[in-house]
Design a protein around this motif. Structure first.
Motif, PDB file in Angstrom:
ATOM      1  N   VAL B  34      -2.448  -0.689 -17.727  1.00 26.30           N
ATOM      2  CA  VAL B  34      -1.827   0.585 -17.385  1.00 26.30           C
ATOM      3  C   VAL B  34      -1.727   0.764 -15.878  1.00 26.30           C
ATOM      4  O   VAL B  34      -0.754   1.302 -15.363  1.00 26.30           O
ATOM      5  N   LYS B  35      -2.714   0.242 -15.148  1.00 29.84           N
ATOM      6  CA  LYS B  35      -2.757   0.492 -13.704  1.00 29.84           C
ATOM      7  C   LYS B  35      -1.544  -0.107 -12.994  1.00 29.84           C
ATOM      8  O   LYS B  35      -0.848   0.562 -12.225  1.00 29.84           O
ATOM      9  N   THR B  36      -1.266  -1.384 -13.282  1.00 34.27           N
ATOM     10  CA  THR B  36      -0.123  -2.000 -12.622  1.00 34.27           C
ATOM     11  C   THR B  36       1.179  -1.388 -13.113  1.00 34.27           C
ATOM     12  O   THR B  36       2.119  -1.204 -12.346  1.00 34.27           O
ATOM     13  N   ALA B  37       1.211  -1.036 -14.402  1.00 34.29           N
ATOM     14  CA  ALA B  37       2.419  -0.422 -14.952  1.00 34.29           C
ATOM     15  C   ALA B  37       2.716   0.885 -14.238  1.00 34.29           C
ATOM     16  O   ALA B  37       3.870   1.199 -13.941  1.00 34.29           O
ATOM     17  N   PHE B  38       1.663   1.637 -13.930  1.00 34.34           N
ATOM     18  CA  PHE B  38       1.812   2.912 -13.234  1.00 34.34           C
ATOM     19  C   PHE B  38       2.455   2.701 -11.859  1.00 34.34           C
ATOM     20  O   PHE B  38       3.413   3.389 -11.486  1.00 34.34           O
ATOM     21  N   GLY B  39       1.941   1.717 -11.115  1.00 36.69           N
ATOM     22  CA  GLY B  39       2.497   1.440  -9.787  1.00 36.69           C
ATOM     23  C   GLY B  39       3.957   1.062  -9.848  1.00 36.69           C
ATOM     24  O   GLY B  39       4.797   1.594  -9.115  1.00 36.69           O
ATOM     25  N   LEU B  40       4.289   0.153 -10.772  1.00 35.62           N
ATOM     26  CA  LEU B  40       5.686  -0.278 -10.883  1.00 35.62           C
ATOM     27  C   LEU B  40       6.576   0.880 -11.298  1.00 35.62           C
ATOM     28  O   LEU B  40       7.672   1.052 -10.763  1.00 35.62           O
ATOM     29  N   GLY B  41       6.081   1.697 -12.239  1.00 32.34           N
ATOM     30  CA  GLY B  41       6.882   2.834 -12.695  1.00 32.34           C
ATOM     31  C   GLY B  41       7.210   3.781 -11.559  1.00 32.34           C
ATOM     32  O   GLY B  41       8.358   4.197 -11.397  1.00 32.34           O
ATOM     33  N   LEU B  42       6.203   4.098 -10.727  1.00 32.19           N
ATOM     34  CA  LEU B  42       6.440   4.992  -9.583  1.00 32.19           C
ATOM     35  C   LEU B  42       7.479   4.391  -8.641  1.00 32.19           C
ATOM     36  O   LEU B  42       8.397   5.079  -8.181  1.00 32.19           O
ATOM     37  N   MET B  88      17.682  -1.434   0.380  1.00 31.38           N
ATOM     38  CA  MET B  88      16.849  -0.238   0.206  1.00 31.38           C
ATOM     39  C   MET B  88      15.435  -0.617  -0.191  1.00 31.38           C
ATOM     40  O   MET B  88      14.461  -0.030   0.283  1.00 31.38           O
ATOM     41  N   VAL B  89      15.321  -1.618  -1.068  1.00 30.59           N
ATOM     42  CA  VAL B  89      13.983  -2.038  -1.466  1.00 30.59           C
ATOM     43  C   VAL B  89      13.218  -2.563  -0.256  1.00 30.59           C
ATOM     44  O   VAL B  89      12.054  -2.226  -0.044  1.00 30.59           O
ATOM     45  N   GLN B  90      13.936  -3.345   0.552  1.00 27.54           N
ATOM     46  CA  GLN B  90      13.318  -3.869   1.770  1.00 27.54           C
ATOM     47  C   GLN B  90      12.863  -2.728   2.681  1.00 27.54           C
ATOM     48  O   GLN B  90      11.749  -2.712   3.210  1.00 27.54           O
ATOM     49  N   LEU B  91      13.750  -1.729   2.815  1.00 24.71           N
ATOM     50  CA  LEU B  91      13.465  -0.590   3.696  1.00 24.71           C
ATOM     51  C   LEU B  91      12.282   0.212   3.177  1.00 24.71           C
ATOM     52  O   LEU B  91      11.352   0.538   3.922  1.00 24.71           O
ATOM     53  N   VAL B  92      12.320   0.511   1.880  1.00 21.79           N
ATOM     54  CA  VAL B  92      11.233   1.273   1.270  1.00 21.79           C
ATOM     55  C   VAL B  92       9.921   0.542   1.487  1.00 21.79           C
ATOM     56  O   VAL B  92       8.902   1.127   1.837  1.00 21.79           O
ATOM     57  N   GLU B  93       9.976  -0.796   1.319  1.00 26.69           N
ATOM     58  CA  GLU B  93       8.773  -1.594   1.496  1.00 26.69           C
ATOM     59  C   GLU B  93       8.216  -1.432   2.909  1.00 26.69           C
ATOM     60  O   GLU B  93       7.024  -1.225   3.112  1.00 26.69           O
ATOM     61  N   MET B  94       9.109  -1.487   3.907  1.00 27.83           N
ATOM     62  CA  MET B  94       8.643  -1.385   5.294  1.00 27.83           C
ATOM     63  C   MET B  94       8.106   0.001   5.593  1.00 27.83           C
ATOM     64  O   MET B  94       7.076   0.156   6.250  1.00 27.83           O
ATOM     65  N   VAL B  95       8.814   1.050   5.083  1.00 26.09           N
ATOM     66  CA  VAL B  95       8.373   2.418   5.351  1.00 26.09           C
ATOM     67  C   VAL B  95       7.009   2.667   4.717  1.00 26.09           C
ATOM     68  O   VAL B  95       6.097   3.202   5.360  1.00 26.09           O
ATOM     69  N   VAL B  96       6.876   2.253   3.452  1.00 24.00           N
ATOM     70  CA  VAL B  96       5.604   2.476   2.765  1.00 24.00           C
ATOM     71  C   VAL B  96       4.479   1.721   3.471  1.00 24.00           C
ATOM     72  O   VAL B  96       3.384   2.246   3.671  1.00 24.00           O
ATOM     73  N   GLU B  97       4.779   0.502   3.913  1.00 27.22           N
ATOM     74  CA  GLU B  97       3.752  -0.288   4.587  1.00 27.22           C
ATOM     75  C   GLU B  97       3.301   0.391   5.868  1.00 27.22           C
ATOM     76  O   GLU B  97       2.131   0.383   6.228  1.00 27.22           O
ATOM     77  N   PHE B 110       5.124  -5.566  -6.616  1.00 30.10           N
ATOM     78  CA  PHE B 110       6.114  -4.963  -7.495  1.00 30.10           C
ATOM     79  C   PHE B 110       7.288  -4.390  -6.741  1.00 30.10           C
ATOM     80  O   PHE B 110       8.372  -4.269  -7.281  1.00 30.10           O
ATOM     81  N   LEU B 111       7.058  -4.008  -5.482  1.00 24.80           N
ATOM     82  CA  LEU B 111       8.183  -3.473  -4.720  1.00 24.80           C
ATOM     83  C   LEU B 111       9.317  -4.478  -4.600  1.00 24.80           C
ATOM     84  O   LEU B 111      10.430  -4.182  -5.018  1.00 24.80           O
TER      85      LEU B 111
END
Lengths: 233, 199
Positions: B34-42, B88-97, B110-111
């Protein structure tokens, strides 16, 4: 005798078809099937299997894109910088898929409508991306061609098996030809009768959950028949 | 009100995972706990919510007949959509990091995986074929992401429990996950009533 023949061929051209090449072609059909073993490309496999015709068109499209992208990527494998390789691969795939989409629109508009977004979704079909990453980016074009063909056919095979059961049990037909059961046509006031006229079409088989059940059962049969694939976790 | 309707409809009735089979690869591969599923879902909710309006703008202002080029460029749609999603995925990854390393670590690999999640591209293509306007496409993106999130959480929870059940060896793992998803699909189908003309 066969040995010498292969050697002669190898001298003439690097393209050969020996045991290793044959394995590349047949492995994805059984031991390394993209759908039932590698779990790649499930999305489209489930959605387009309501009829044999859709499944057939989809298989041809995927085989074409898989071979094309594998060959192009492996031809360019020494030129593509590894940092941007994902985007380059996506552009190659997207170009091929656009070709398929426009061709299908011109040749068979009916199938184009029936497959709707799933042709576009070949881009994100993990089989294609997966084979590019795992195979084509490290191997020569000829082997990549065989790998693409093998995986495309392995995918198509499962698609056709699933579509066979879904269309036969759900619509009583195969490739839109009536096989079993009877379907009343209220407009023409006629009834189309195939074998086993008492059989009533099971509408559930045309709906989405049945695709899951059928693939689950295919996996079950496949693993029972080939126990080395059983998931131990 | 219309937007709430679209949100509910895309989250439950036309669930991307359980009625269109989109994003099935990561759905089956990442639903072991469930834990990893939660992260991917978000992450999926987030990326769908961002890419949908951007792709709407590209489709309307760049590719349409009334766009800035004044001609029909829809044959470029697939390439542009996937490029937007990848960047966008790349961008989101950098912003979140940068701003939230804790979330970045919990999302992990998962990102980047989301780029090839067909729910994202599929959502954008559905948005085009349903001719939504800007607000509706935002609602559709968020609703679709939420529905996908619910589906992966549910299957992960069931798979965690079913590990203790007596399943035939050949059906263990993947085969069972397929059959469970089919059963969940039937449950979700109850929300719209059985419609034989659905396809």
């Amino acid at each position: 005798m066969a040995e010498t023949a292969v050697v002669v061929k190898e001298k003439a051209a690097p393209i050969k078809f020996g045991k290793k090449e044959k394995k590349l072609l047949t492995d994805p059909l059984n031991d390394n099937n993209p759908i039932t073993v590698q779990v790649l490309g499930i999305c489209s496999a489930l959605a387009v299997t309501t009829g044999m015709k859709n499944a057939f068109v989809m298989s041809i499209a995927v085989i074409f894109v898989c071979i094309g992208s594998n060959v192009i990527t492996s031809t360019l494998r020494n030129i593509i910088p590894s940092q941007v390789r994902m985007i380059v691969q996506l552009v190659i795939i997207a170009t091929l898929v656009t070709i398929v989409e426009l061709t299908l629109k011109a040749v068979s508009f009916e199938s184009y409508k029936a497959l709707s977004v799933f042709i576009g979704l070949i881009i994100t079909n993990c089989i294609i991306m997966g084979r590019l990453e795992a195979f084509a980016s490290a191997n020569r074009p000829w082997e990549s061609f065989l790998d693409g063909l093998g995986n495309g056919v392995g995918y198509g095979l499962i698609l056709l098996i699933v579509a066979f059961f879904r269309e036969l049990l759900g619509k009583g037909s195969l490739f839109d030809f009536k096989i079993i059961g009877a379907t009343p046509d209220y407009l023409l006031n006629t009834t189309e009768i195939g074998w086993l006229g008492w059989y009533a079409n099971n509408n559930l088989m045309v709906l989405f959950p049945s695709a899951m059940f059928v693939i689950g059962i295919v996996i079950w049969v496949h693993r029972a028949w080939n126990p080395s694939l059983v998931d131990v976790s | 009100m219309e937007l709430v309707n679209i949100f509910i409809k895309s989250a439950f009735i036309e669930n991307l995972a359980l009625s269109y089979f989109l994003g099935m690869c990561s759905y089956l591969a990442v639903s072991k706990t469930v834990k990893t599923a939660f992260g991917l879902g978000l992450a999926v909710i987030f990326v769908l919510g961002i890419t949908m309006p951007i792709n709407w703008m590209i489709n309307t202002f760049l590719l349409g007949e009334n766009g800035i080029f004044g001609m029909d460029l829809t044959f470029l749609r697939l390439i542009l959509f996937i490029a937007v999603i990848a960047s966008m995925v790349q961008l989101v990854e950098m912003v979140v990091e940068k701003f939230s390393p804790a979330l970045y670590i919990s999302l992990g690999i998962f990102l980047p995986l989301i780029t090839v999640n067909c729910a994202i591209l599929g959502g954008s293509l559905f948005m085009v074929s349903k001719e939504y306007n800007f607000g509706e496409s935002v609602a559709f993106g968020l609703g679709g992401g939420f529905g996908w999130f619910l589906a992966i959480i549910a299957i992960a929870a069931i798979r965690e429990k079913i590990r203790y059940s007596d399943v035939p060896p050949a059906l263990r793992g993947l085969g069972m996950a397929f059959i469970l998803t089919g059963l969940m699909g039937m449950a979700f189908m109850g929300l719209m009533g059985i419609d034989p003309n659905a396809f």
